[in-house]
Design an enzyme around this catalytic site. Structure first.
Site, PDB file in Angstrom:
ATOM      1  N   ARG A 401      26.369  56.148  10.418  1.00  9.52           N
ATOM      2  CA  ARG A 401      25.000  56.381   9.959  1.00  9.52           C
ATOM      3  C   ARG A 401      24.919  57.598   9.040  1.00  9.52           C
ATOM      4  O   ARG A 401      24.073  58.477   9.206  1.00  9.52           O
ATOM      5  CB  ARG A 401      24.036  56.515  11.136  1.00  9.52           C
ATOM      6  CG  ARG A 401      22.593  56.266  10.715  1.00  9.52           C
ATOM      7  CD  ARG A 401      21.677  55.941  11.863  1.00  9.52           C
ATOM      8  NE  ARG A 401      20.354  55.586  11.352  1.00  9.52           N
ATOM      9  CZ  ARG A 401      19.362  55.108  12.090  1.00  9.52           C
ATOM     10  NH1 ARG A 401      19.552  54.894  13.374  1.00  9.52           N
ATOM     11  NH2 ARG A 401      18.190  54.825  11.569  1.00  9.52           N
ATOM     12  N   CYS A 402      25.820  57.623   8.053  1.00  7.38           N
ATOM     13  CA  CYS A 402      25.779  58.695   7.050  1.00  7.38           C
ATOM     14  C   CYS A 402      26.580  58.273   5.839  1.00  7.38           C
ATOM     15  O   CYS A 402      27.312  57.296   5.869  1.00  7.38           O
ATOM     16  CB  CYS A 402      26.330  60.009   7.597  1.00  7.38           C
ATOM     17  SG  CYS A 402      28.119  60.058   7.748  1.00  7.38           S
ATOM     18  N   GLU A 771      19.459  57.162   7.080  1.00  9.49           N
ATOM     19  CA  GLU A 771      20.425  58.025   7.729  1.00  9.49           C
ATOM     20  C   GLU A 771      19.972  59.468   7.928  1.00  9.49           C
ATOM     21  O   GLU A 771      20.537  60.184   8.755  1.00  9.49           O
ATOM     22  CB  GLU A 771      21.716  58.043   6.900  1.00  9.49           C
ATOM     23  CG  GLU A 771      22.358  56.687   6.790  1.00  9.49           C
ATOM     24  CD  GLU A 771      23.453  56.643   5.752  1.00  9.49           C
ATOM     25  OE1 GLU A 771      24.196  55.655   5.724  1.00  9.49           O
ATOM     26  OE2 GLU A 771      23.560  57.593   4.961  1.00  9.49           O
TER      27      GLU A 771
END
Length: 825
Positions: A401-402, A771
């Site tokens: 999630r980045c 994110e």
């Protein structure tokens, strides 16, 4: 506590039309206009309910587990119980003897087809099935194909493997210690356990700045290994048709098109005879970007058995072998003046790569985009060095999630910022005010070469401070300390590079990171949009239709969005690094504008005027100076099939490939207040305020859901969630009794606010949001706890801030490291 939000701050929200990629703010349609109300027809700014939910809440989703093909067999994987061991022998005879077993596959058998090893997305190699030795607990050793999954599992248990145990390595310090065993002895010329080395920045300029500093602030941190843990594990149904040579694979993938290319390279099959289908995907968070050995095994087993083969991973297999996140160490310094200005930063980052260098990230950036740190601060100069280490742990530091290690970068940044403020004896909010990039500095060139696009950083910070009642809380905190209560407040201000586009710099496996979209408008004005991006819960079927609505005025309910099938959708690099809106969303806007350009010619033909005399308002074209004379986009669509001007090709459809000129840079300010119980080390979140500037918001409701989900994951990382290893390389966190996920009971409430600063180069001004909360949130929680413990002299407790760690720090005044090995005594 319930999740809720407070009144918004909407400065700068575009509410009108956009032409030529420029975002304009027009308050109301002109007098006499017949333009449609965009929000009412589901365009930008509409909190349109997710169309996907109609099937999900009825249990009608279609996941890989739901796929059943005639004659289908089932596959189970045998995994290593040891972290580091040489394989002396594998006896599969008992497994073959079990009724219903159709195939027992070992590494030696896979090697006969050149499939015992496969390339990774970081140009390393990874074992599909171990042949020489196992290099982490949970590594794939063999697999069984049987008539049902229970027989396959029993047969795996019947396989006898004789191992010769080798010394395990569970952290980078052990990896470079004298006499450390060589993990990757399979690689020619590999003499140590270093996977890569990399640096960026101005070393000489940074050294000169430090020589002039009044204060040098230092901090050492470890961001622990964590796992994305999607609710659906990895799985595949491989179906090789030996009559046609066509391979169809139903797969839990975030990037079906890039997986097709990878499978063509690995399996040496022609790409046009490979079809990857990603149906509904139960979450990904980066975990479902790589190509895993289980996928390759299922494909090979289908080829060997001439039958469809299904593989569904169990929880332990997913937690112990698929791509983890984080596991990075930081040694940092910041050069400061006495009045609170940052002169320079430098740090060394070390990543624990596990047994294979299998990160999914742009080719040229060996440690992802960690050098995006300090992009929101006016830092004159900086220097970063980095290296990755092989260890006896599962491989693959995925972009959980980045945007490729940006979570680590922002956590390190914001922990360093708070430590520097403390070292100066300066208020943490004031220290940020003095160093955040000002509005008039955009576009801003960062010390590590990025160009940020737009933002209102100081405004976001002030909105957050006002919402949390910052000054009042400081008074309350001081009074509480007199009573022996430990209150703390933590701030995290960050900007994240999204999109991972720009073909000049970004590629994976040599393939540039653009995206595409196809749009077809039928004669009745209904439309089908096909995109290369793949959803795992982000709501693409809802929001991408809203982009088309915004550009063409076709109601969102009249637009269907299709994705996830490489035979029927245009090429795309997948959904991760918040690429969807910045890249695929831009491609959608651009193809809709191509459609509108042709529709304008049709409108001129229908209205019997020159094209130059045709004006556009949402949903219709009209004659300049005669607003009552007009035709709708639906009438133009019918004309494209029934009444075209001479020389015009029939139909109303097109495609667009979008290569972004730059990354987009959303900004966020997160502020948490906590209370720490000094007797137990337990800490509770009192309030949490989030202020997000993600540019133009397509669907505000979905944006808020994305933010709340990210903040929940951030809370989990800071409070409870981590994977670690004991001295023997045994994984602590291979099940959901040890690897904790927050429930609604533990999750705090979130108060959300917004600022809207459109991206100047994105077609609709959007920046992406999926994110930021997971990236920036952890530092807010940790900074709040460290602020509460500041009177004790403690500078750092590594995440997660478990009660025993907090208690130990509070009672000894010592920092607490969470680096493995985990001690069980």
């Amino acid at each position: 506590m319930p999740l809720h939000r407070l009144p918004e701050h909407r400065e700068g929200r575009p509410v009108g039309g956009r032409e030529g990629g420029q975002v304009t703010a027009t308050a109301e349609p002109a007098a006499g206009s017949r333009a449609l109300d965009e929000v009412k027809i589901g365009g930008l700014g509409s909190s349109r309910p997710r169309v996907e939910d109609a099937r999900f809440i009825r249990g009608r989703g279609n996941y890989v587990e739901d796929v059943t093909l005639p004659g289908m067999l089932h596959m189970e994987i045998l995994r290593s119980p040891l972290a580091h061991a040489r394989i002396k022998s594998i006896d599969t005879s008992a497994a073959w003897a079990i009724p219903g077993v159709k195939l027992v596959l070992t590494g030696e058998m896979a090697a006969q087809r050149n499939l015992a090893w496969m390339p990774t997305l970081s140009y390393d190699t990874q074992a599909v099935l171990a042949t020489d030795k196992v290099r982490f607990q949970g590594q794939e050793v063999a697999c069984v194909v049987a008539e049902d999954p229970y027989i396959a599992k029993d047969a795996c248990d019947a396989i006898v493997v004789e191992y010769e145990a080798l010394p395990p390595i569970v952290n980078p310090e052990q990896a470079v210690a004298p006499g450390a065993p060589l993990i990757r002895d399979d690689k020619s010329g590999q003499a140590d356990n270093i996977a890569y080395q990399w640096e960026v920045g101005d070393k000489d300029g940074t050294d000169a700045a430090f020589a002039k500093a009044d204060v040098v602030s230092k901090l050492r941190l470890h961001y622990p290994r964590s796992h994305p843990s999607p609710i659906e594990n990895c799985g595949a149904v491989a179906d090789f048709n030996n009559a046609t040579g066509k391979l169809t694979v139903y797969m839990t993938s975030q990037a079906p098109h890039i997986v097709r290319a990878a499978v063509a390279l690995i399996a040496e099959l022609p790409e046009h005879l490979i079809r990857i289908i990603s149906p509904d995907v139960g979450g990904g968070f980066g975990n479902k970007v790589p190509v895993y050995p289980g996928y390759v095994c299922a494909i090979l087993c289908s080829i060997l058995t001439a039958k469809p083969v299904k593989w569904i991973e169990d929880n332990t297999g997913n937690l112990s072998s698929t791509g983890f996140g984080r596991d990075m160490y930081l040694d940092s310094e910041m050069a400061l003046t006495n009045d609170g200005k940052i002169l320079a930063v430098r740090y060394h980052a070390t990543t624990d790569q596990g047994a294979f260098f299998a990160d999914a990230q742009p080719t040229k950036f060996k440690i992802g985009l960690v050098h995006s740190s300090f992009a929101c601060y006016d830092v004159p100069v900086g220097h970063i060095t980095a290296q990755g280490m092989y260890t006896n742990k599962a491989p693959g530091g995925v972009a959980y999630r980045c945007s490729f290690r940006v979570t680590e970068a922002m956590f390190f940044q914001e922990r360093m910022i708070q430590a520097a403020a403390d070292d100066l004896g300066m208020d943490q909010a004031e220290f940020r005010r003095r160093n955040l990039v000002r509005d008039d500095q955009f576009p801003y060139r960062t010390p590590f070469g990025f160009l940020t696009d737009s933002g209102q950083y100081l405004k976001c910070l002030q909105i957050g401070l006002d919402a949390i009642g910052y000054d009042d809380f400081l008074v309350e905190q001081a009074e509480a300390r007199k009573q022996g209560r430990l209150l703390g407040i933590g701030i995290s201000t960050m900007t994240e590079p999204l999109g991972a586009g720009n073909s000049r710099e970004y590629d994976i496996l040599g393939i540039k990171m653009f995206d595409s979209a196809e749009l077809r408008v039928h004669p009745t004005g209904k439309a089908v949009l096909k995109i290369g991006a793949q959803t795992q819960g982000q709501g693409h079927e809802t929001t991408f239709a809203q982009i088309v609505t915004h550009e063409l005025g076709i109601p969102a309910t009249d637009i269907v969005v299709e994705h996830g099938d490489t035979d029927h959708t245009p090429f795309g690099m997948g959904t991760y690094a918040s690429r969807s809106t910045p890249v695929a969303g831009a491609a959608t806007a651009m193809v809709a504008r191509k459609i509108r350009a042709k529709a304008r010619k049709l409108a001129a033909h229908l209205l019997e005027v020159s094209e130059e005399d045709v004006e556009w308002e949402l949903g219709r074209f009209f004659v300049r100076g005669a607003e009552s004379r007009g035709v709708t986009i639906q009438e133009c669509a019918m004309a494209a099939y029934s009444n075209m001007p001479d020389g015009m090709e029939p139909g109303l459809e097109n495609n667009a490939y979008y290569d972004p000129p730059n990354l987009t840079w959303p900004f966020a300010c997160y502020i948490a207040t906590v209370e720490v119980d000094p007797e137990t080390g337990v800490w509770d979140v009192l309030r949490f305020v989030g202020v997000d500037d993600c540019g133009v918001r397509i669907n505000p409701m979905i944006v808020e859901g994305q933010i709340m989900g990210g903040l929940t994951e951030a809370y989990a990382m800071s409070n409870m969630q981590f994977q670690t290893y004991d001295a023997d390389g045994n994984l602590v966190g291979a099940n959901y009794m040890d690897y904790l996920l927050p429930t609604a009971w533990e999750t705090p409430g979130f108060e959300l606010h917004e600022v809207v600063t459109p991206s100047p180069h994105h077609p609709i001004g959007a920046k992406g949001v999926g994110e930021c909360a997971a990236v920036g949130g952890p530092a807010a929680y940790v900074n709040a706890v460290m602020n509460a413990l500041r009177p004790t002299g403690v500078r750092n407790i590594d995440m997660p801030l478990l009660p025993d760690r907090v208690w130990h720090a509070a009672h000894t005044g010592q920092d607490v490291s969470g680096a493995p090995p985990f001690r069980t005594e």
